[in-house]
Design a protein around this motif. Sequence first.
Motif, mmCIF file in Angstrom:
data_model
loop_
_atom_site.group_PDB
_atom_site.id
_atom_site.type_symbol
_atom_site.label_atom_id
_atom_site.label_comp_id
_atom_site.label_asym_id
_atom_site.label_seq_id
_atom_site.Cartn_x
_atom_site.Cartn_y
_atom_site.Cartn_z
ATOM 1 N N SER A 116 -34.185 36.407 -4.077
ATOM 2 C CA SER A 116 -33.260 35.572 -4.856
ATOM 3 C C SER A 116 -31.884 35.451 -4.193
ATOM 4 C CB SER A 116 -33.078 36.176 -6.256
ATOM 5 O OG SER A 116 -32.407 37.433 -6.167
ATOM 6 N N ASP A 118 -29.370 37.070 -4.868
ATOM 7 C CA ASP A 118 -28.376 37.069 -5.941
ATOM 8 C C ASP A 118 -27.066 37.727 -5.535
ATOM 9 O OD1 ASP A 118 -29.782 39.432 -5.745
ATOM 10 O OD2 ASP A 118 -29.918 39.787 -7.895
ATOM 11 N N GLU A 129 -26.237 26.681 -7.344
ATOM 12 C CA GLU A 129 -27.155 27.314 -8.279
ATOM 13 C C GLU A 129 -28.214 28.106 -7.526
ATOM 14 O OE1 GLU A 129 -29.957 26.114 -12.128
ATOM 15 O OE2 GLU A 129 -28.666 24.632 -11.153
ATOM 16 N N TYR A 158 -29.904 35.042 -14.232
ATOM 17 C CA TYR A 158 -30.993 34.540 -13.388
ATOM 18 C C TYR A 158 -32.344 35.054 -13.890
ATOM 19 C CZ TYR A 158 -33.777 33.553 -9.207
ATOM 20 O OH TYR A 158 -34.739 33.104 -8.335
#
Length: 228
Positions: A116, A118, A129, A158
């Motif tokens: 991800s 993140d 995004e 998320y």
Amino acid sequence: PELLDLLSAENVAATFFATGTMVARNPEIFQREVREGHAVANHSLTHVDVSTTPNWRARLELTVTDHVIRAVTGKEVGYFRLPYEGDDEKSTQAAIEGMLRSQRYGYLVASHDFDSDDWRYASHELTGEMPLPELKGQNITVLLHDGGGTARELTIDYVRKLIAYGKSQGYTFQTMPAVNPSLADRVFDVKPTIWDKLTLNLVQLWFVWPSVLLRILFVIAVTFVVVI
């Protein structure tokens, strides 16, 4: 805890690859993870690069974390995820020595299919995004990170989107050992030994209590300044 609350509300199981220092620092969180059906596994003691650190330290990082996990969760876990493992060719090549070392120590090396990133979005290294994985009915392992601080809010948001997206595509969520027999064969319930408990105490003494003491000393110092 906020992430565990979300997973519990959605009836979703996850796998937590944890450093030994974090397990020692937050034993109640990891006990809750196991109690609620999640998997906890080895991610080294201090998030060291197993490929480049001296051989003696690499082995110590893994074995000490095993003792800490056993002492806190009552689980023997024989699989491991490399710190600093990426999903591009360059980082994979750089991790080969760490993979071979881990295997020689007796561990099965686990990995992921989709990162991800993140933590990179939380640090603003990446913007926009965060992309969700493409789901076409295949089994897929999604990697997320605990970046600490406000990064956790981004990751939890998320995860909320990922769960809704996965369920809308007919997916269910499982721990890695639950769907991989090779990993399941390496997980056992154990009774922590005196050495497990002693190792946990030593890790807490070395890595946890100094930071607690510093915070206490800081509060005392500020108090004295205010009083004076």
